[in-house]
Design an enzyme around this catalytic site. Structure first.
Site: not given
Ligand code: DOR
Ligand code: ZN
Length: 351
Positions: A12, A14, A98, A135, A173, A246
């Site tokens: 995970h 970004h 996602k 999420h 997360h 994350d």
């Protein structure tokens, strides 16, 4: 002391695009064999074609000689079709969709407005073996921000799992005891990723001596009891829990603001953060499964062929990571996790 591990994966992360991508991708590529790249760009990466284009952009930003393999997650929207699910299932570079409940976090306004309206898409995902990365928070502003994960699990995730028990789900997360319990209580189609910052800090860390915007992320840090549940899960040897940083780079000015963005950047020392936590609990021998095996097993991928070695030489974390190394501090800097502090583990890369 040194320890050698199968090269880990970050399930995970970004990495953004444009100039930010160029700045951050070398950190992830230096540590991990693969990573699951989050699709919350603006506009979002919601089709197979867009994901393959984004993947090419990522590959072209890699340092020369890197064998890093980006895996993609597609942004689920109200308009995602079963045809897109089928196309995703056939693409080796795509590992799932996602689910951002609309308006829960950064660039989530195109997310799903009613999970219950998406059952056809979820059924198709289950049929084709496509994983839903979640999420796990409700967007309802009336729900206390510290309860948004547990309310989401009760109201949405648990019922979804009961209805489609063979839909692959990753509670991304995980931040609460309820999240840990959900993953533990369900079958092997369900897993959870755990970040370094949720293992290291409880919610006090956002307010230590003043407000600390660089420790603000979503889901927000929780109470100490929840942190302890996460630490227990990550170090338990349960294959349902694996590494997902994350890491979410934001510029200093977007965080140090009257309304600062959520996101903690940890890619600069990701594996060292986890090593520090596991070693501190005298269970560094549990790190390899968590970081390098359990995620690959869940996604039914081979383990990475390479190895990494960590030694317990100190690693100093810079105060900021600038656009150009050595340049003056600026609004565009990224403030990394544990800025200005020292870790007791360093990564050495094996060839
Ligand atoms: O803190 C976060 N930052 N949480 C998210 O869910 C999104 C991420 C981002 O993209 O900045
Ligand atoms: Zn994220």
């Amino acid at each position: 002391m040194t320890i050698t591990l199968t090269q880990p994966d970050d399930w995970h992360v970004h990495v953004r695009d444009g100039e930010m991508l160029a700045r951050v991708i070398p950190y992830t590529a230096a540590q991990f064999g693969r990573a699951l790249i989050m699709p919350n760009l603006d506009p979002p990466v919601s089709t197979v074609q867009q994901a393959l284009e984004y993947r090419k952009t990522i590959l072209s930003a890699l340092p020369e000689g890197s064998s890093f393999d980006p895996k993609m997650s597609l942004y689920l929207t109200d308009d995602t079709t079963e045809t897109e699910v089928k196309a995703a299932a056939q693409c080796e570079h795509i590992l799932g969709f996602k689910l951002y409940p609309a308006d829960t976090t950064t660039n989530s306004s195109s997310g799903v407005t009613r999970v219950s309206s998406m059952m056809n898409v979820f059924e198709s995902m289950a049929r084709h073996g496509v994983v839903l990365q979640v999420h796990g928070e409700v967007a309802d502003p009336h729900v206390d921000i510290f309860d948004r994960e547990s309310v989401f699990i009760d109201q949405i995730l648990f019922p979804l799992h009961q209805e489609l028990p063979d839909l692959g789900l990753v509670l991304e997360h995980v931040t609460t005891r309820q999240g840990v319990d959900f993953v533990k209580a369900t079958n092997h189609f369900v897993a959870g990723t755990i970040t370094p910052h949720h293992l290291m800090y409880n919610r006090n860390e956002m307010f230590r001596g003043g407000i600390r915007p660089h420790n603000y992320c979503l889901p927000v840090l929780k109470r100490e009891t929840h942190r302890q549940s996460l630490v227990a899960a990550a170090t338990s040897g349960d294959p349902s829990f694996f590494l997902g940083t994350d890491s979410a780079p934001q510029t200093r000015s977007s965080k140090q603001s009257a309304c600062g963005c959520a996101g903690i950047f940890s890619a600069h020392a990701a594996i060292e953060f986890y090593a520090e936590i596991f070693a501190g609990l005298e269970c560094i021998n549990k790190l390899e499964n968590f970081a390098s095996h359990f995620g690959a097993d869940f996604y039914q991928l081979e383990k990475n062929p390479g190895k990494i070695t960590l030694n317990n030489k100190t690693k100093h974390i810079p105060e900021s990571i600038g656009k150009d190394q050595g340049a003056e501090a600026s609004d565009d800097d990224i403030i990394p996790l544990m800025a200005g502090q020292t870790l007791s583990w360093s990564l050495l890369l094996d060839s």
